[in-house]
Structure formats: structure tokens, C-alpha cells
Design a protein around this motif. Sequence first.
Motif, PDB file in Angstrom:
ATOM      1  N   LEU A 100      45.262  26.758  56.274  1.00  0.00           N
ATOM      2  CA  LEU A 100      45.680  26.942  55.069  1.00  0.00           C
ATOM      3  C   LEU A 100      46.119  25.439  54.519  1.00  0.00           C
ATOM      4  CD1 LEU A 100      47.318  30.492  54.956  1.00  0.00           C
ATOM      5  CD2 LEU A 100      44.986  29.736  54.589  1.00  0.00           C
ATOM      6  N   ASN A 101      45.538  24.511  55.051  1.00  0.00           N
ATOM      7  CA  ASN A 101      46.230  23.133  54.833  1.00  0.00           C
ATOM      8  C   ASN A 101      47.189  22.836  53.576  1.00  0.00           C
ATOM      9  OD1 ASN A 101      44.728  21.893  56.734  1.00  0.00           O
ATOM     10  ND2 ASN A 101      42.984  21.770  55.577  1.00  0.00           N
ATOM     11  N   PRO A 102      48.420  22.704  54.162  1.00  0.00           N
ATOM     12  CA  PRO A 102      48.786  22.292  55.493  1.00  0.00           C
ATOM     13  C   PRO A 102      49.578  23.054  56.452  1.00  0.00           C
ATOM     14  CG  PRO A 102      50.739  21.789  53.857  1.00  0.00           C
ATOM     15  CD  PRO A 102      49.794  22.371  53.170  1.00  0.00           C
ATOM     16  N   HIS A 103      49.418  24.375  56.234  1.00  0.00           N
ATOM     17  CA  HIS A 103      50.129  25.510  56.960  1.00  0.00           C
ATOM     18  C   HIS A 103      48.792  26.238  57.739  1.00  0.00           C
ATOM     19  CE1 HIS A 103      53.101  24.846  53.904  1.00  0.00           C
ATOM     20  NE2 HIS A 103      53.802  25.079  54.756  1.00  0.00           N
ATOM     21  N   ILE A 104      49.316  26.962  58.887  1.00  0.00           N
ATOM     22  CA  ILE A 104      48.570  27.977  59.317  1.00  0.00           C
ATOM     23  C   ILE A 104      48.810  29.254  59.212  1.00  0.00           C
ATOM     24  CG2 ILE A 104      47.747  28.605  61.845  1.00  0.00           C
ATOM     25  CD1 ILE A 104      47.214  25.597  61.229  1.00  0.00           C
ATOM     26  N   GLY A 105      47.876  30.056  58.684  1.00  0.00           N
ATOM     27  CA  GLY A 105      48.012  31.652  58.478  1.00  0.00           C
ATOM     28  C   GLY A 105      47.532  32.427  59.492  1.00  0.00           C
ATOM     29  N   ILE A 106      48.427  33.393  59.900  1.00  0.00           N
ATOM     30  CA  ILE A 106      48.115  34.557  60.962  1.00  0.00           C
ATOM     31  C   ILE A 106      48.355  35.828  60.122  1.00  0.00           C
ATOM     32  CG2 ILE A 106      49.367  35.242  62.857  1.00  0.00           C
ATOM     33  CD1 ILE A 106      50.530  32.673  63.390  1.00  0.00           C
ATOM     34  N   ARG A 107      47.405  36.594  60.565  1.00  0.00           N
ATOM     35  CA  ARG A 107      47.436  38.100  59.833  1.00  0.00           C
ATOM     36  C   ARG A 107      46.775  38.912  60.925  1.00  0.00           C
ATOM     37  NH1 ARG A 107      42.202  37.952  55.580  1.00  0.00           N
ATOM     38  NH2 ARG A 107      40.780  38.066  57.210  1.00  0.00           N
ATOM     39  N   ASP A 108      47.276  40.291  60.823  1.00  0.00           N
ATOM     40  CA  ASP A 108      46.838  41.464  61.594  1.00  0.00           C
ATOM     41  C   ASP A 108      45.178  41.441  61.379  1.00  0.00           C
ATOM     42  OD1 ASP A 108      46.000  43.868  62.841  1.00  0.00           O
ATOM     43  OD2 ASP A 108      48.178  44.730  62.402  1.00  0.00           O
ATOM     44  N   SER A 109      44.581  41.438  62.345  1.00  0.00           N
ATOM     45  CA  SER A 109      42.818  41.709  62.093  1.00  0.00           C
ATOM     46  C   SER A 109      42.545  43.124  61.630  1.00  0.00           C
ATOM     47  CB  SER A 109      42.080  41.235  63.259  1.00  0.00           C
ATOM     48  OG  SER A 109      42.407  42.135  64.391  1.00  0.00           O
ATOM     49  N   LYS A 110      43.380  44.006  62.179  1.00  0.00           N
ATOM     50  CA  LYS A 110      43.138  45.385  61.820  1.00  0.00           C
ATOM     51  C   LYS A 110      43.655  45.642  60.270  1.00  0.00           C
ATOM     52  CE  LYS A 110      42.768  47.826  66.244  1.00  0.00           C
ATOM     53  NZ  LYS A 110      43.410  48.540  67.042  1.00  0.00           N
ATOM     54  N   ASN A 111      44.480  44.964  59.854  1.00  0.00           N
ATOM     55  CA  ASN A 111      45.291  45.388  58.422  1.00  0.00           C
ATOM     56  C   ASN A 111      45.429  44.033  57.801  1.00  0.00           C
ATOM     57  OD1 ASN A 111      45.593  48.241  58.945  1.00  0.00           O
ATOM     58  ND2 ASN A 111      47.035  47.473  60.802  1.00  0.00           N
ATOM     59  N   PRO A 112      44.355  43.480  57.538  1.00  0.00           N
ATOM     60  CA  PRO A 112      44.482  42.050  56.813  1.00  0.00           C
ATOM     61  C   PRO A 112      45.348  42.107  55.448  1.00  0.00           C
ATOM     62  CG  PRO A 112      42.071  42.910  56.576  1.00  0.00           C
ATOM     63  CD  PRO A 112      42.955  43.753  57.744  1.00  0.00           C
ATOM     64  N   ASP A 113      45.289  43.354  54.790  1.00  0.00           N
ATOM     65  CA  ASP A 113      45.838  43.252  53.400  1.00  0.00           C
ATOM     66  C   ASP A 113      47.287  43.221  53.642  1.00  0.00           C
ATOM     67  OD1 ASP A 113      43.209  43.081  52.211  1.00  0.00           O
ATOM     68  OD2 ASP A 113      43.102  45.321  52.289  1.00  0.00           O
ATOM     69  N   LEU A 114      47.891  43.741  54.700  1.00  0.00           N
ATOM     70  CA  LEU A 114      49.407  43.793  55.037  1.00  0.00           C
ATOM     71  C   LEU A 114      50.035  42.466  54.732  1.00  0.00           C
ATOM     72  CD1 LEU A 114      49.993  45.940  58.161  1.00  0.00           C
ATOM     73  CD2 LEU A 114      50.075  46.672  55.728  1.00  0.00           C
ATOM     74  N   GLY A 115      49.454  41.549  54.704  1.00  0.00           N
ATOM     75  CA  GLY A 115      49.710  40.044  54.422  1.00  0.00           C
ATOM     76  C   GLY A 115      49.790  38.931  55.429  1.00  0.00           C
TER      77      GLY A 115
END
Length: 64
Positions: free
Chosen positions: A29-44
Amino acid sequence: MESSLSRAEWRKSSYSGSSGGECVEVAALNPHIGIRDSKNPDLGVLTLSPESYSAFIKAVALGS
């Protein structure tokens, strides 16, 4: 940041397999890296600087 998230290309580790297990996805997510839960991507999304992401990966590899 919202526009970055809408264009993000999320990916899972090849170690995740197809078992449907507990996985996380990452995206640049230039310049950052995003991490999310693959089962619940809408959680944030957790966003980290490249330095923090590197430290996170090292800690996971060490089992910390």
C-alpha cells in the motif's frame, strides 16, 4: 489510504495451501504494508511501515 485499499492486490503465502486454514493476506500500500484476515477481509486492515513489517516477519519466523 482508502483509495490504496480499493486498488490493493492482496496475496496469501504459498504455505497457506488450500486447506482453508487461518491465513492472513498482505498487500503493498505504498509506502505501507497492509495485513488482513483472509477469512474476514471486511474486519479491517493493519497497516505497517516496511521496517515494522520486517520486524513482524522476523518475530513470526522465530516463533515470538
